[in-house]
Scaffold this motif. Sequence first.
Motif, short mmCIF file in Angstrom:
data_model
loop_
_atom_site.label_atom_id
_atom_site.label_comp_id
_atom_site.label_asym_id
_atom_site.label_seq_id
_atom_site.Cartn_x
_atom_site.Cartn_y
_atom_site.Cartn_z
N ASP A 103 -2.18 -4.69 1.10
CA ASP A 103 -1.92 -4.31 2.02
C ASP A 103 -2.58 -3.26 2.87
N ARG A 104 -3.76 -3.32 2.37
CA ARG A 104 -4.59 -2.87 2.60
C ARG A 104 -6.03 -2.88 2.92
N ILE A 105 -6.76 -3.88 3.28
CA ILE A 105 -7.30 -4.71 3.86
C ILE A 105 -9.01 -3.97 4.16
N PRO A 106 -9.42 -3.43 3.89
CA PRO A 106 -10.25 -2.15 4.67
C PRO A 106 -11.54 -2.78 5.37
N LEU A 107 -10.92 -3.14 7.18
CA LEU A 107 -11.31 -3.85 7.88
C LEU A 107 -10.57 -3.56 9.11
N PRO A 108 -11.36 -2.71 10.22
CA PRO A 108 -10.45 -2.52 11.31
C PRO A 108 -9.70 -2.74 11.71
N ASN A 109 -8.52 -2.94 13.40
CA ASN A 109 -7.76 -3.72 13.78
C ASN A 109 -8.95 -5.22 14.11
N GLY A 110 -7.97 -5.80 14.27
CA GLY A 110 -8.19 -7.07 15.37
C GLY A 110 -9.74 -7.48 15.24
N THR A 111 -9.78 -7.58 13.99
CA THR A 111 -11.76 -7.42 13.67
C THR A 111 -11.86 -8.64 12.83
N CYS A 112 -11.19 -10.41 12.50
CA CYS A 112 -11.52 -11.21 12.08
C CYS A 112 -10.26 -11.97 12.62
N ASP A 113 -11.42 -13.95 12.33
CA ASP A 113 -10.83 -14.23 12.87
C ASP A 113 -9.87 -15.20 12.01
N ARG A 114 -9.58 -15.16 10.15
CA ARG A 114 -9.15 -15.85 9.70
C ARG A 114 -8.40 -15.47 8.00
N VAL A 115 -7.25 -15.18 8.07
CA VAL A 115 -7.09 -14.56 6.12
C VAL A 115 -6.98 -16.00 5.84
N PHE A 116 -7.11 -15.87 5.11
CA PHE A 116 -6.97 -16.52 3.19
C PHE A 116 -6.13 -15.82 2.09
N CYS A 117 -5.09 -16.78 1.48
CA CYS A 117 -4.49 -16.10 0.39
C CYS A 117 -4.52 -17.27 -0.18
N PHE A 118 -4.85 -17.18 -1.28
CA PHE A 118 -5.13 -18.61 -2.21
C PHE A 118 -4.83 -18.13 -3.35
N SER A 119 -3.39 -18.86 -4.06
CA SER A 119 -3.20 -18.76 -5.53
C SER A 119 -2.73 -17.35 -5.40
N ALA A 120 -2.36 -16.16 -5.14
CA ALA A 120 -1.95 -14.99 -4.81
C ALA A 120 -0.42 -14.98 -4.35
N TRP A 121 0.02 -15.04 -3.70
CA TRP A 121 0.68 -15.15 -2.90
C TRP A 121 2.22 -14.52 -3.88
N PRO A 122 2.73 -15.24 -5.31
CA PRO A 122 4.07 -14.39 -5.57
C PRO A 122 3.58 -12.97 -6.41
N HIS A 123 2.07 -12.64 -6.18
CA HIS A 123 2.06 -11.18 -6.96
C HIS A 123 2.18 -10.20 -5.79
N PHE A 124 2.77 -10.19 -4.52
CA PHE A 124 2.77 -8.73 -3.93
C PHE A 124 4.02 -8.65 -4.03
N ASP A 125 4.49 -7.00 -4.24
CA ASP A 125 5.32 -6.86 -4.41
C ASP A 125 6.33 -6.37 -3.32
N ARG A 126 5.54 -6.37 -1.76
CA ARG A 126 5.52 -5.98 -0.41
C ARG A 126 5.34 -6.90 0.52
N PRO A 127 5.54 -8.31 0.49
CA PRO A 127 5.05 -9.68 0.89
C PRO A 127 5.25 -8.87 2.79
N ASP A 128 6.00 -8.58 3.46
CA ASP A 128 6.39 -8.08 4.83
C ASP A 128 4.97 -7.17 5.30
N HIS A 129 5.02 -5.98 4.05
CA HIS A 129 3.27 -5.19 4.14
C HIS A 129 2.57 -6.10 4.42
#
Length: 208
Positions: A103-129
Amino acid sequence: MTNPLCPDPRQPFFDSIADAWDGWHDLPALNAQLADFFEHVGVQPDESVVDVGCGTGNLTLALLAWLGPQGRVTALDISPAMLARAARKTTDARVTWHEAPADRIPLPNGTCDRVFCFSAWPHFDRPDHVVAEFRRVLRPGGQAHILHLISKEEVNRIHSEAHPTVRADRLPPVDEVADLFRASGFTVIEAEDNASRYLLSVRKEPEA
């Protein structure tokens, strides 16, 4: 010790398994599966891609093999030991490694084309964030992908038998995760939740 900027109690556990992680996987088979997946979702050679929860860098390395000279990967994880192991695998200047939470990706707003989350989603306490952060860094029309190459049931079984810090981490039904993304203004492209794969692909729509 837990990073005070990333106070996640899972960090020491992931540090402790960093050296063993790759030995638990068939890496050539994984690379082939990931290449097939990149083709399936249409990753282009010049994309700027984020690998959230990159671990020992296996998806990042597969991306570097897929992308062209103009492609870029921003790879992040909460485990410095995982990141150190990943960074030792390549000297490719197209990737930058970051110790950071999802929930704190070190990039400016609107600067990437794609986000991958591989084998990590269950480990986020605040998925909405995390969903909101994906939306922040993606360009309009950019895509995000939640991927596990085993079933939801198998993911949850593995966690239930694992270290106490991850024992309660569960992968929810894909429709539940899809609703989180829809609520943040994404369009669902594909949702799959079966015995061999868990996949959610979404697209960021422009602000109304």
